[in-house]
Design a protein around this motif. Structure first.
Motif: not given
Length: 194
Positions: A164-182
Motif C-alpha cells: 500500500p505504500l508504493f507510489p503508483w500515481a507517481r510512477v504511472l505519471a512518470a512512465t509511458p507504461l500502463q497498469r496491466l488491465e484485468k
C-alpha cells in the motif's frame, strides 16, 4: 548500475527481448540487499539448477543491480515470467513473519532515491524493450490465499508486494507504461505463461 549475475543465470531459459511486454514491481520483503542476494542464489528447482529472483534489484539509497539478463526468464511471478521483467525493491514488507495473520501490515515507505532509480530504470527499459507496454505489482498478479502461519484456519494473501505504500500515481505519471488491465491478466493466465 552494477551487473552481478546470479550463479545459475546461464541455466535460465533464453527468450527474445521482443517477447517482454510487462514489468512486475516487487518488494523483497527482506531486511537488506545481502539477504535478498542469499535468497536469490538458493537453488529451489533441482531439475534446472535455478531459483527465484528478479532481474533488477534497487536498494533503499537507489543503487541498482542486475542479477539476471533480461534475455533470460527469471522466476519471480507465477504465470507471467516468460513475458516479464522482475524489479525488486529492497523493503522489509511483512518480514520476518510473512504469513502471520497478525503481521500483514506493510509499513516501510519507499525512499525517494529508490523510486527515482526505479523511474530511471523504467525509462531505460522502455527504450531498450520495444514491446514493453505494461506494469503491474506482484500483488496484482499473484492473488492466491494460503493458510496463515499462526492459524491454519485463517487465509492470508500469499503476495502483497509492493504494498500500500508504493507510489503508483507517481510512477504511472512518470512512465509511458500502463497498469496491466484485468482482462490482460486473465488472458495471460489462460495462455499459461511460464
Amino acid at each position: 548500475m552494477r551487473i552481478h549475475p546470479l550463479p545459475y543465470e546461464e541455466l535460465l531459459d533464453a527468450r527474445p527481448l521482443r517477447q517482454i511486454d510487462l514489468v512486475v514491481v516487487h518488494c523483497t520483503e527482506l531486511p537488506d540487499l545481502a539477504t535478498a542476494r542469499g535468497f536469490g542464489e538458493r537453488v529451489l528447482y533441482p531439475a534446472s539448477g535455478t531459483g527465484n529472483s528478479g532481474h533488477w534489484y534497487i536498494d533503499r539509497e537507489g543503487r541498482v543491480e542486475r542479477w539476471v539478463d533480461p534475455a533470460r526468464v527469471a522466476h519471480h511471478v507465477r504465470g507471467f515470467n516468460a513475458r516479464s521483467i522482475g524489479v525488486e525493491l529492497v523493503n522489509s514488507g511483512r518480514w520476518p513473519d510473512w504469513l502471520d495473520s497478525r503481521r500483514q501490515a506493510m509499513e516501510e515507505p519507499y525512499p525517494d532515491a529508490q523510486i527515482e532509480a526505479l523511474l530511471s530504470l523504467l525509462a531505460t527499459l522502455s527504450v531498450d524493450l520495444p514491446a514493453l507496454r505494461w506494469i503491474a505489482g506482484h500483488e496484482d498478479l499473484d492473488t492466491g490465499l494460503v493458510p496463515a502461519s499462526d492459524d491454519p484456519a485463517v487465509q492470508v494473501r500469499r503476495k502483497l508486494d509492493p504494498g500500500p505504500l508504493f507510489p503508483w500515481a507517481r510512477v504511472l505519471a512518470a512512465t509511458p507504461l500502463q497498469r496491466l488491465e484485468k482482462g490482460e491478466r486473465r488472458e495471460s493466465a489462460r495462455r499459461g505463461s511460464v
